[in-house]
Design a protein around this motif. Structure first.
Motif, mmCIF file in Angstrom:
data_model
loop_
_atom_site.group_PDB
_atom_site.id
_atom_site.type_symbol
_atom_site.label_atom_id
_atom_site.label_comp_id
_atom_site.label_asym_id
_atom_site.label_seq_id
_atom_site.Cartn_x
_atom_site.Cartn_y
_atom_site.Cartn_z
ATOM 1 N N LEU A 235 0.796 -0.982 0.104
ATOM 2 C CA LEU A 235 -0.029 0.152 -0.056
ATOM 3 C C LEU A 235 1.079 1.226 0.001
ATOM 4 C CD1 LEU A 235 -2.824 1.308 0.203
ATOM 5 C CD2 LEU A 235 -2.577 1.030 2.740
ATOM 6 N N LYS A 236 1.840 1.103 0.654
ATOM 7 C CA LYS A 236 2.665 2.502 0.975
ATOM 8 C C LYS A 236 4.049 2.455 -0.051
ATOM 9 C CE LYS A 236 1.603 3.336 5.673
ATOM 10 N NZ LYS A 236 1.885 3.350 7.071
ATOM 11 N N ALA A 237 4.105 1.346 -0.656
ATOM 12 C CA ALA A 237 5.136 1.121 -1.727
ATOM 13 C C ALA A 237 6.343 0.938 -1.143
ATOM 14 C CB ALA A 237 5.547 2.245 -2.745
ATOM 15 N N ASP A 238 6.525 0.548 0.160
ATOM 16 C CA ASP A 238 7.807 0.182 1.081
ATOM 17 C C ASP A 238 7.992 -1.211 0.985
ATOM 18 O OD1 ASP A 238 5.646 -0.594 2.346
ATOM 19 O OD2 ASP A 238 6.260 0.510 4.181
ATOM 20 N N LEU A 239 7.246 -2.226 0.100
ATOM 21 C CA LEU A 239 7.785 -3.400 0.079
ATOM 22 C C LEU A 239 7.322 -3.821 -1.245
ATOM 23 C CD1 LEU A 239 8.174 -6.356 1.212
ATOM 24 C CD2 LEU A 239 6.009 -6.628 1.980
ATOM 25 N N VAL A 240 7.978 -4.751 -2.003
ATOM 26 C CA VAL A 240 7.799 -5.456 -3.181
ATOM 27 C C VAL A 240 8.136 -6.904 -2.988
ATOM 28 C CG1 VAL A 240 8.418 -5.968 -5.675
ATOM 29 C CG2 VAL A 240 8.261 -3.519 -4.797
ATOM 30 N N VAL A 241 7.176 -7.680 -3.361
ATOM 31 C CA VAL A 241 7.307 -9.307 -3.371
ATOM 32 C C VAL A 241 7.300 -9.824 -4.642
ATOM 33 C CG1 VAL A 241 6.787 -11.457 -2.219
ATOM 34 C CG2 VAL A 241 6.595 -9.386 -0.799
ATOM 35 N N ALA A 242 8.036 -10.598 -5.186
ATOM 36 C CA ALA A 242 8.055 -11.371 -6.592
ATOM 37 C C ALA A 242 8.325 -12.656 -6.418
ATOM 38 C CB ALA A 242 9.014 -10.581 -7.530
ATOM 39 N N VAL A 243 7.722 -13.408 -7.239
ATOM 40 C CA VAL A 243 8.023 -14.984 -7.161
ATOM 41 C C VAL A 243 8.326 -15.427 -8.617
ATOM 42 C CG1 VAL A 243 6.542 -15.283 -5.074
ATOM 43 C CG2 VAL A 243 5.642 -15.613 -7.372
ATOM 44 N N GLY A 244 9.056 -16.454 -8.487
ATOM 45 C CA GLY A 244 9.288 -17.159 -9.936
ATOM 46 C C GLY A 244 10.024 -18.581 -9.984
ATOM 47 N N ALA A 245 10.984 -18.782 -11.110
ATOM 48 C CA ALA A 245 11.522 -19.780 -11.184
ATOM 49 C C ALA A 245 12.230 -20.293 -9.912
ATOM 50 C CB ALA A 245 12.684 -19.875 -12.451
ATOM 51 N N ALA A 246 12.453 -21.945 -9.812
ATOM 52 C CA ALA A 246 12.809 -22.451 -8.506
ATOM 53 C C ALA A 246 12.279 -22.076 -7.203
ATOM 54 C CB ALA A 246 14.404 -22.372 -8.434
ATOM 55 N N GLY A 247 11.043 -21.565 -7.407
ATOM 56 C CA GLY A 247 10.380 -21.196 -6.047
ATOM 57 C C GLY A 247 10.890 -19.977 -5.602
ATOM 58 N N PRO A 266 14.947 -26.733 -8.876
ATOM 59 C CA PRO A 266 15.179 -25.783 -10.014
ATOM 60 C C PRO A 266 14.111 -25.932 -11.373
ATOM 61 C CG PRO A 266 17.316 -26.616 -9.071
ATOM 62 C CD PRO A 266 16.324 -27.270 -8.436
ATOM 63 N N GLY A 267 13.763 -27.031 -11.450
ATOM 64 C CA GLY A 267 12.882 -27.261 -12.485
ATOM 65 C C GLY A 267 11.515 -26.712 -12.144
ATOM 66 N N LEU A 268 10.992 -26.365 -11.075
ATOM 67 C CA LEU A 268 9.566 -25.829 -10.821
ATOM 68 C C LEU A 268 9.764 -24.518 -10.560
ATOM 69 C CD1 LEU A 268 8.792 -28.783 -8.185
ATOM 70 C CD2 LEU A 268 8.321 -28.713 -10.653
ATOM 71 N N ALA A 269 8.658 -24.087 -10.738
ATOM 72 C CA ALA A 269 8.477 -22.467 -10.651
ATOM 73 C C ALA A 269 7.243 -22.138 -9.813
ATOM 74 C CB ALA A 269 8.545 -21.921 -11.909
ATOM 75 N N LEU A 270 7.241 -20.973 -8.978
ATOM 76 C CA LEU A 270 5.875 -20.329 -8.321
ATOM 77 C C LEU A 270 5.592 -19.427 -9.441
ATOM 78 C CD1 LEU A 270 7.148 -19.622 -4.905
ATOM 79 C CD2 LEU A 270 5.448 -21.287 -5.675
ATOM 80 N N ASP A 278 -2.571 -6.566 4.377
ATOM 81 C CA ASP A 278 -2.245 -6.969 5.801
ATOM 82 C C ASP A 278 -1.081 -8.107 6.008
ATOM 83 O OD1 ASP A 278 -3.526 -9.339 5.180
ATOM 84 O OD2 ASP A 278 -5.211 -9.180 6.714
ATOM 85 N N GLY A 279 -0.643 -8.601 4.907
ATOM 86 C CA GLY A 279 0.483 -9.435 4.772
ATOM 87 C C GLY A 279 0.379 -10.948 4.647
ATOM 88 N N HIS A 280 -1.335 -11.321 4.558
ATOM 89 C CA HIS A 280 -1.649 -12.597 4.571
ATOM 90 C C HIS A 280 -1.614 -13.076 2.950
ATOM 91 C CE1 HIS A 280 -3.856 -16.362 4.825
ATOM 92 N NE2 HIS A 280 -4.575 -15.973 4.048
ATOM 93 N N GLY A 281 -1.411 -14.152 2.464
ATOM 94 C CA GLY A 281 -1.456 -14.342 1.237
ATOM 95 C C GLY A 281 -1.103 -15.836 0.893
ATOM 96 N N HIS A 282 -0.903 -15.947 -0.604
ATOM 97 C CA HIS A 282 -0.691 -17.244 -0.932
ATOM 98 C C HIS A 282 0.201 -17.090 -2.315
ATOM 99 C CE1 HIS A 282 -4.537 -17.870 1.053
ATOM 100 N NE2 HIS A 282 -4.094 -19.199 1.265
ATOM 101 N N VAL A 283 0.895 -18.518 -2.607
ATOM 102 C CA VAL A 283 1.550 -18.516 -3.813
ATOM 103 C C VAL A 283 1.171 -19.739 -4.411
ATOM 104 C CG1 VAL A 283 3.471 -16.855 -3.608
ATOM 105 C CG2 VAL A 283 3.843 -19.109 -2.664
ATOM 106 N N VAL A 284 1.233 -19.989 -5.827
ATOM 107 C CA VAL A 284 1.272 -21.175 -6.160
ATOM 108 C C VAL A 284 1.888 -21.427 -7.618
ATOM 109 C CG1 VAL A 284 -1.603 -21.325 -5.748
ATOM 110 C CG2 VAL A 284 -0.838 -20.261 -7.984
#
Length: 323
Positions: A235-247, A266-270, A278-284
């Protein structure tokens, strides 16, 4: 039976109905960690999961992959995928109706604003809705393989990434390129509710950031060269979260600094990420992988879904419109 051959189509679900919590203001979150998420993926997989480990599968009688889902309010959601598929529910997933959007293109991303605007992007196409995703019309004179889309709380502007490394801004029906300097594909983009701060991610650990509503962009140094597939900005642009290859989970935190960890082989990815403010969340990701966090991605715990199909997108059922 191919979904694209029937218009309109009503798909009645026999599984328990799922409800998004009420609330349509992006600047706040009603999540208490109990809402769970909808995820979509390979071979029309659709699943609802919650932090307690309960899983509901939605056996959609369609073909093709679902690439993304966006949830809004207490009962409305939109899922998009291959062969021009756009599915919409008004009753929290009890029934899904296919919308005729006039294309058979692969649709890869969807974003819903807190107002009436909604956006869908895919291979060579950008679709816009001004009636809360009841119908979509194509934006004229569009070219490119669009990979991700985000919009502001009011929906006045949208930004989208392409497989050729561009970022476009949509204002009404006017498409403007705002970044063209990437050598590789861009695959994820996020924005703060008012639109002042944006972040995009792509191949080789690339992170691009704008703090002037997309007018200028700069590359952010990161400690990973893994391909990144999805991103969120706080919300305040003070945190960036990214996901990708190899989890890979990359955190750019103004308070705690930069961190990166790899949670998968290494062969799998998020491939899909949603974090509430509020910080709660998921990745798949691949092979039905699903993880949840209660602290904005600092720590993750696995959820056992019993799936082998890849999951590409999700939206948290917390009442926040999808970014």
């Amino acid at each position: 039976m191919k979904l694209g051959s029937l218009t309109p189509l009503l798909i009645t679900m026999m599984m328990p109905a799922v409800a998004c919590k009420e609330g349509d203001d992006k600047t706040t979150s009603t999540s208490d960690g109990s809402g769970g998420a909808w995820a979509v993926g390979e071979d029309a997989t659709m699943v609802r999961l919650n932090p307690e480990g309960d899983v509901w599968l939605y056996p959609l009688e369609i073909e093709g992959d679902l690439r993304a889902i966006a949830c809004k309010g207490k009962a409305m959601a939109v899922a998009v995928g291959d062969d021009g598929v756009v599915l919409r529910t008004e009753d929290a997933g009890g029934r899904w109706r296919q919308l005729d959007v006039g294309t058979r293109a692969s649709l890869r991303a969807v974003a819903l604003s807190g107002g009436t605007a909604g956006f869908v992007v895919g291979d060579g196409i950008v679709l816009r809705s001004d009636d809360e995703a009841r119908s979509f019309t194509p934006v004229p004179d569009v070219e490119g393989e669009f990979t991700a889309v985000t919009t502001t709380a009011k929906g006045a502007l949208a930004w989208m990434t392409t497989a050729s490394g561009q970022i476009w801004q949509l204002d009404g029906e006017a498409m403007t390129p705002v970044f063209t300097g990437s050598e590789g594909p861009l695959t994820g983009i996020g924005v703060t509710p008012e639109g002042a701060h944006l972040v995009a991610v792509g191949a080789g650990g690339l992170v691009l950031r704008s703090d002037d509503a997309g007018e200028t962009w700069s590359s952010v140094p990161t400690p990973t060269s893994r391909d990144l597939h999805a991103v969120r900005i706080s919300l305040k642009a003070d945190l960036v979260v990214a996901v990708g290859a190899a989890g890979t989970v990359l955190r750019l935190d103004d308070e705690l600094g930069t961190s990166v960890e790899e949670l998968l082989e290494p062969g799998l990815a998020l491939r899909g990420l949603h974090l509430a403010f509020d910080g709660h969340g998921h990745v798949v990701g691949d092979h039905g992988v699903a993880l949840q966090s209660h602290d904005a991605g600092l720590h993750w715990e696995a959820l056992e879904l019993g799936l082998e199909d890849a999951l590409y997108g999700l939206d948290d059922l917390h009442g926040e419109p999808h970014l």
